[in-house]
Design an enzyme around this catalytic site. Structure first.
Site, PDB file in Angstrom:
ATOM      1  N   ASP A 167      44.902  53.759  66.109  1.00 15.65           N
ATOM      2  CA  ASP A 167      45.505  52.470  66.472  1.00 15.65           C
ATOM      3  C   ASP A 167      46.864  52.264  65.802  1.00 15.65           C
ATOM      4  OD1 ASP A 167      45.453  49.571  67.360  1.00 15.65           O
ATOM      5  OD2 ASP A 167      45.394  49.283  65.202  1.00 15.65           O
ATOM      6  N   LEU A 195      47.154  42.676  67.008  1.00 12.56           N
ATOM      7  CA  LEU A 195      48.381  42.389  67.770  1.00 12.56           C
ATOM      8  C   LEU A 195      49.339  43.574  67.829  1.00 12.56           C
ATOM      9  CD1 LEU A 195      49.049  38.765  66.469  1.00 12.56           C
ATOM     10  CD2 LEU A 195      48.283  39.409  68.744  1.00 12.56           C
ATOM     11  N   ARG A 196      48.905  44.717  67.290  1.00 10.70           N
ATOM     12  CA  ARG A 196      49.820  45.875  67.326  1.00 10.70           C
ATOM     13  C   ARG A 196      50.195  46.253  68.755  1.00 10.70           C
ATOM     14  NH1 ARG A 196      46.696  48.593  63.026  1.00 10.70           N
ATOM     15  NH2 ARG A 196      47.826  48.293  61.078  1.00 10.70           N
ATOM     16  N   GLY A 197      49.240  46.175  69.657  1.00 10.92           N
ATOM     17  CA  GLY A 197      49.511  46.532  71.057  1.00 10.92           C
ATOM     18  C   GLY A 197      50.610  45.671  71.660  1.00 10.92           C
TER      19      GLY A 197
END
Length: 364
Positions: A207, A288-290
């Protein structure tokens, strides 16, 4: 180019613009070079598909960078964010810094590397006897402002992968031992590659890679012949082959440099940001990385193509690369994660079923 650079004989590197196929991998690498804050690329796929060749070719293609000549970390003489603490002190003291130019460095991380080799070591004896911080820089120092490549990253010790990802995310490497602490800039594009047959990376580590590119062996016989002929031509006469592709190399190098300069002025409409977050929410992406990476990658591709405003098509081209590795995997599910991202993107952005199918076919 400096006279020292000209005098040094260099090994011929296969030109980036001559690489046939693997468009997904090439796009992900280019976008990370334009904006290293995207967070690196994880390349998973078959053996012998040109992963290492492509990464070496990219490093060779990039424009030379300005560095402080006597600094072991390759600090920038002008950008405070890319300076070591020592260079900042010297600059604030009014010292004139010696400046030179060098190629962007690509550092290969060997699988058997120790933490000391990667992060660097502190000579405690010297520190205690002479009262100076004696630091022996490691591979992270060498990779600063360059590319750090880890082949078979899925076989690397999880603790080392954590260290690499932490440095890539923060831009700094800190070494602490016996009460002595030293830190230095470690801003690099982290590229990992691996073969899924040899084991998957833990989801929480996967991720943290900004993008995930899948590469497959080319099936088209005609294209395979093109690749073999290109490689044979290069091996027989590297100089002539490089000369043939020099104009394309120069044009792409300029395009990358222009995109890096343009990136800060690229904007993305709030409505598009909301739709990106809606796609992430409907795919049940953790954290919230995406959202952040998709926004960054969309801006980078717009800058690469000479624009200052992100379009829906820009998002469509990068969203699969940014999200497919963040989906929760159901072992009983046979649907490709890239197709799932395309399908939800189409629903959120109001595309027809035919357009979704066509987009998925192009992505594959």
């Amino acid at each position: 180019m400096t006279s020292a650079t000209q005098a040094m004989p260099q090994r011929a590197v296969f030109p980036f613009t001559a690489i046939v196929g693997q468009e997904e991998m090439k796009l992900a690498l280019l976008l990370n070079v334009i904006d290293p804050k995207i967070g690196g690329v994880m390349i998973m796929g078959d053996r012998g598909t040109g992963k290492t060749t492509t990464i070496r070719a990219l490093a060779d293609l990039l424009p030379e960078i300005e560095v402080v000549a006597d600094d072991p970390f390759g600090s920038s003489p002008t950008d405070p964010d890319l300076m070591s603490d020592d260079v900042r002190r010297r600059l604030s003291a009014g010292e004139t810094l010696p400046v030179s130019h060098r190629k962007v460095i690509m550092v290969d991380l060997p699988l058997g590397a120790t933490e000391d080799r990667v992060c660097g070591t502190i000579d405690i004896e010297k520190a205690l006897s002479e009262g100076v911080k004696a630091f022996e820089p490691g591979l992270l120092a060498k990779a600063n402002r360059g590319i750090l490549y880890v082949d078979e990253v899925n076989l690397l010790d999880d603790h080392l992968v954590d260290v690499l990802l932490d440095s890539a995310a923060s831009g700094w490497n800190t070494v602490e031992r016996e009460g002595i602490s030293i830190r230095h800039p470690a801003r690099f594009v982290l590229v990992g590659s691996g073969n899924p047959e040899e084991g998957e990376l833990r989801p929480q580590l996967l991720d943290r890679f900004g993008m995930h590119a899948e590469i497959r062996t080319v099936k088209d016989p005609s294209l395979r012949v093109d690749i073999v002929e290109q490689r044979s031509e290069f091996d027989q006469n590297p100089k002539a082959f490089l000369a043939k592709h020099q104009a394309q190399q120069d044009a792409l190098q300029k395009q990358i440099a222009d995109a890096q300069a343009r990136l800060s002025s690229v904007t993305i409409d709030r409505e598009l940001k909301v739709k990106i977050s809606q796609v992430c929410a409907e795919l049940d992406v953790d954290g919230l990385r995406g959202d952040i990476v998709t926004n960054r990658a969309s801006k980078a591709i717009a800058a690469f193509e000479g624009r200052t405003e992100v379009t829906e098509q820009d998002i469509r081209r990068v969203i699969g690369l940014c999200l497919r590795h963040r989906l929760r995997k159901d072992p009983l599910e046979s649907i490709d994660s890239g197709y799932k991202v395309d399908k939800v993107f189409g629903q959120v952005f109001g595309l027809s079923e035919e357009a979704i199918q066509n987009g998925a076919a192009v992505a594959r």
